[in-house]
Write a protein that holds these residues in place. Sequence first.
Motif, short mmCIF file in Angstrom:
data_model
loop_
_atom_site.label_atom_id
_atom_site.label_comp_id
_atom_site.label_asym_id
_atom_site.label_seq_id
_atom_site.Cartn_x
_atom_site.Cartn_y
_atom_site.Cartn_z
N GLN A 96 0.81 -1.22 0.00
CA GLN A 96 0.00 0.00 0.00
C GLN A 96 0.85 1.27 0.00
O GLN A 96 0.33 2.35 -0.19
N THR A 98 2.14 3.05 2.25
CA THR A 98 1.60 4.10 3.13
C THR A 98 2.64 5.16 3.48
O THR A 98 2.30 6.33 3.62
N ARG A 99 3.91 4.74 3.56
CA ARG A 99 4.93 5.71 3.97
C ARG A 99 5.15 6.79 2.93
O ARG A 99 5.59 7.89 3.23
N GLY A 101 2.75 8.05 1.29
CA GLY A 101 1.62 8.97 1.45
C GLY A 101 0.83 9.22 0.18
O GLY A 101 0.41 10.35 -0.08
N ASP A 103 -2.26 7.32 -2.50
CA ASP A 103 -3.17 6.19 -2.67
C ASP A 103 -2.93 5.43 -3.97
O ASP A 103 -3.39 4.31 -4.14
N SER A 197 -7.19 -6.37 4.13
CA SER A 197 -5.97 -5.71 3.65
C SER A 197 -5.10 -6.75 2.96
O SER A 197 -5.24 -7.95 3.22
N LYS A 329 -2.53 -2.08 14.16
CA LYS A 329 -2.74 -0.97 13.21
C LYS A 329 -3.97 -0.17 13.59
O LYS A 329 -4.83 -0.65 14.33
#
Length: 402
Positions: A96, A98-99, A101, A103, A197, A329
């Motif tokens: 994903q 996420t780090r 930032g 989508d 997920s 999480k």
Amino acid sequence: MLKTLLEEHGQEHLLRFYEELPEEEKREFERQIGAVDWQILDLMRHPEDLSGRGRIAPTPFLTVSEIRRDRERYLEAGREAIRLGKVAAVLLAGGQGTRLGSDAPKGAFDLGVTRPLYIFELLIRNLLDVVRDCGVYVPLLIMTSEKNDIATREFFARHGNFGYPQEYLRFFRQDMAPSVSFEGKLFLEEKGRLALSPNGNGGWYASLLRADILKDFPAVEWFNVFSVDNVLQRIADPVFVGATILSGRNCGAKGVRKAYPGEKVGVLCLEDGLPSVIEYYEMSAENRDLVGADGEPVYSFGVTLNYLFRAEKLKEISGRRIPVHVVRKKIPYLNGAGERVVPERENGYKFETLILDMVRLMESCLPFEIVREREFAPVKNRTGADSVETARELLIYNGVEL
Ligand code: UTP
């Protein structure tokens, strides 16, 4: 049926909004519930199954100078295997990110300065170097997740696959795992949708088998599995392929010497005599800081998520469960009143399996050292270490125009 199944697992709350759903969504919801891996939930009740490592010892590795010395021999063996269609490349792009930032799929990130230059594009270019060298295309199998599958396929289509022929390109989706509260209750994301997920990069082989695409490439004997974020890595590198094949081992791992003892990379060691990757947060401070007579860290071989796996051995171990990691999480969920809640603190567990745990199952591994500034430029964060900034500097250092 559905009700009985959920009651058996103490998950009846998932049916709270079921009757409100249109028929089509009911079917989709049932499909999702049918695909839940209930065994994973047992882990929460027996978390000790995961802990406890064996006896750790450092492992010797094939050094850059040794590789230089035998380069021609390795190169020849590697080219031969590639030309015979024995090597497939597997790009892990289901994370994903996420780090970073964003989508969007991580590979769609634009590293260009004066023109667009996407991560996927850089990886394909690296693979095309090998295609040119060997005179054949290498099958490229791209793993996505439910969250980014459509976006990834569309991105490739929009860019003409960056010149890679469709015939040698396949996408497959990784499986999803449910997220649960600390009490072991599955979360709803919507009234007719579980909070799921991606199940971690350790599920790549099982998902690849399920996708049933290997029949298109029957000659494949080796999988070069690599992460989406190292933009300098060499993919299906004939020297690495040749060295691993000639070593007679079941896998190979590209790695760098740790830059300093505390660097956040997994370290390849021997665990009870078998090759095993220990994550940086699992390593004791004592082992981490241990320095040999030469002044170098004793546990120094940091893996870069570029592995070569022997297909035959993968088949043999495919029935075995790989350890599941439980991660705390913040998981957005639907509360009892049907409102979406975005928690400020961790509120549950996600489950994932990691590819690094497969190394141990392979039972023998060739640690293959690479030159860090030539082959290792991971893009994990926006700024700081392993970031967009450091990757750009390294690309320029290697002559790539941004
Ligand atoms: P990371 O461990 O860096 O995870 O993945 P991530 O999800 O991409 O990034 P963060 O931690 O959220 O910022 C290492 C490699 O494994 C792939 C990633 O796409 C990346 O190539 N991966 C990770 C998957 O394919 N599936 C997963 O479920 C997790």
